[in-house]
Design an enzyme around this catalytic site. Structure first.
Site, PDB file in Angstrom:
ATOM      1  N   HIS A  22       2.249  30.754 -53.645  1.00 57.30           N
ATOM      2  CA  HIS A  22       2.566  29.415 -54.145  1.00 57.30           C
ATOM      3  C   HIS A  22       2.848  29.455 -55.647  1.00 57.30           C
ATOM      4  O   HIS A  22       1.973  29.787 -56.431  1.00 57.30           O
ATOM      5  CB  HIS A  22       1.365  28.507 -53.847  1.00 57.30           C
ATOM      6  CG  HIS A  22       1.504  27.107 -54.316  1.00 57.30           C
ATOM      7  ND1 HIS A  22       0.584  26.493 -55.129  1.00 57.30           N
ATOM      8  CD2 HIS A  22       2.463  26.178 -54.077  1.00 57.30           C
ATOM      9  CE1 HIS A  22       0.954  25.258 -55.365  1.00 57.30           C
ATOM     10  NE2 HIS A  22       2.093  25.036 -54.741  1.00 57.30           N
ATOM     11  N   HIS A  64       7.520  23.448 -62.313  1.00 60.27           N
ATOM     12  CA  HIS A  64       6.979  22.480 -61.348  1.00 60.27           C
ATOM     13  C   HIS A  64       7.063  21.045 -61.834  1.00 60.27           C
ATOM     14  O   HIS A  64       7.425  20.148 -61.082  1.00 60.27           O
ATOM     15  CB  HIS A  64       5.525  22.810 -61.006  1.00 60.27           C
ATOM     16  CG  HIS A  64       4.923  21.826 -60.056  1.00 60.27           C
ATOM     17  ND1 HIS A  64       4.289  20.678 -60.486  1.00 60.27           N
ATOM     18  CD2 HIS A  64       4.901  21.789 -58.704  1.00 60.27           C
ATOM     19  CE1 HIS A  64       3.893  19.976 -59.434  1.00 60.27           C
ATOM     20  NE2 HIS A  64       4.248  20.636 -58.344  1.00 60.27           N
TER      21      HIS A  64
END
Ligand code: G3P
Ligand code: CA
Length: 257
Positions: A22, A64
């Site tokens: 991730h 992100h």
């Protein structure tokens, strides 16, 4: 309890679970940096996930958040940056001094590593806040980068914006796509959404996910990759229910079989 998946499962090549680092191997290196992606390679993690958006000159960057505040030494939004700015942005020092000077990467950099190392990836396209034109440029920019991948590598493109994902799939019908859902947005019309998008996968949030839901997704023909799973026992439970993959910050600790 034995797994409901089989060796012939079309989503699991050679029966191997899809274990996805991730934002890279983000427990060992700063998220969404080349150091985190290289760390996955070094630990034999076959897949990484990366979050992408677009900057002023059309470069697709990996980040992100919508701002630089949390993960770099800069503040504010990144929309006005150009590729020349990226090397001067420290995206590693916040994590530890060992990674000071780690630059903000472009998707191009990850594609090169994938080609060199035989790394597979889930590219998550962030819902773009700049309007229609920026969103279409973002989609086309990702398509262009994926065209540089060498044959044999696996890629899944995902997004929380199912509209964006629908547009992506129209432009690149050969690329597998996954609809991302938070638990609170996973409503009963998921099947309609996945069919309209032309999705191959559903990527549900782990929190509150049930065996019944996972089995319903699989029975409808979709691969199921769950985020973000940082417990080995929970990962095992999800695979026993039929999940095809998990996103994890500790992907190097999760067995592939
Ligand atoms: O793609 C799975 C996961 O990365 C989605 O959530 O917020 O970590 O991008 P987030
Ligand atoms: Ca993500």
């Amino acid at each position: 309890m034995s797994s409901v998946t089989t060796e012939s499962d079309r989503f699991l090549s050679n029966g191997e679970r899809i274990i996805i680092g991730h934002r890279g191997l983000s427990s060992l290196a700063p998220e969404n940096t080349m150091a985190a992606f290289r760390s996955a390679v070094d630990h034999q993690v076959g897949w990484v996930e990366a979050d992408v958006d677009i900057i002023a000159d059309g470069t697709i960057i990996i980040c992100h958040d919508s701002t630089l505040d949390r993960t770099t030494n800069r503040t504010g939004r990144y929309d006005d940056l150009t590729v020349a700015d990226l090397a001067g942005i420290d995206a590693g020092g916040w994590f530890s001094s060992q990674f000071e000077g780690e630059p903000l990467p472009a998707l191009r950099d990850l594609i090169e590593l994938m080609n060199e190392a035989g790394l597979n990836a889930n590219i998550e396209i962030k819902p773009n806040e700049g309007g229609k034109e920026a969103t279409l440029r973002l989609i086309d920019g990702v398509v262009a980068q994926l065209e540089r991948l060498r044959p044999g590598l696996k890629v899944i493109v995902s997004s929380f914006s199912h509209l964006l994902l629908h547009l992506f799939k129209q432009r690149a019908p050969h690329v597998p796509v996954g609809c991302l859902y938070e638990s609170r947005t996973l409503s009963d019309d998921w099947r309609s959404t996945l069919e309209i998008v032309g999705a191959d996968y559903i990527h549900p949030e782990d929190s509150g996910l049930t065996r019944e839901k996972v089995q319903a997704f699989r029975a409808a023909g979709y691969g199921v990759n769950v985020w973000t799973v940082n417990s080995l026992s929970r990962a095992n439970e999800l695979f026993n229910w039929g999940a095809t993959g998990v996103f994890s910050d500790i992907a190097h600790q999760i067995p592939r079989r």
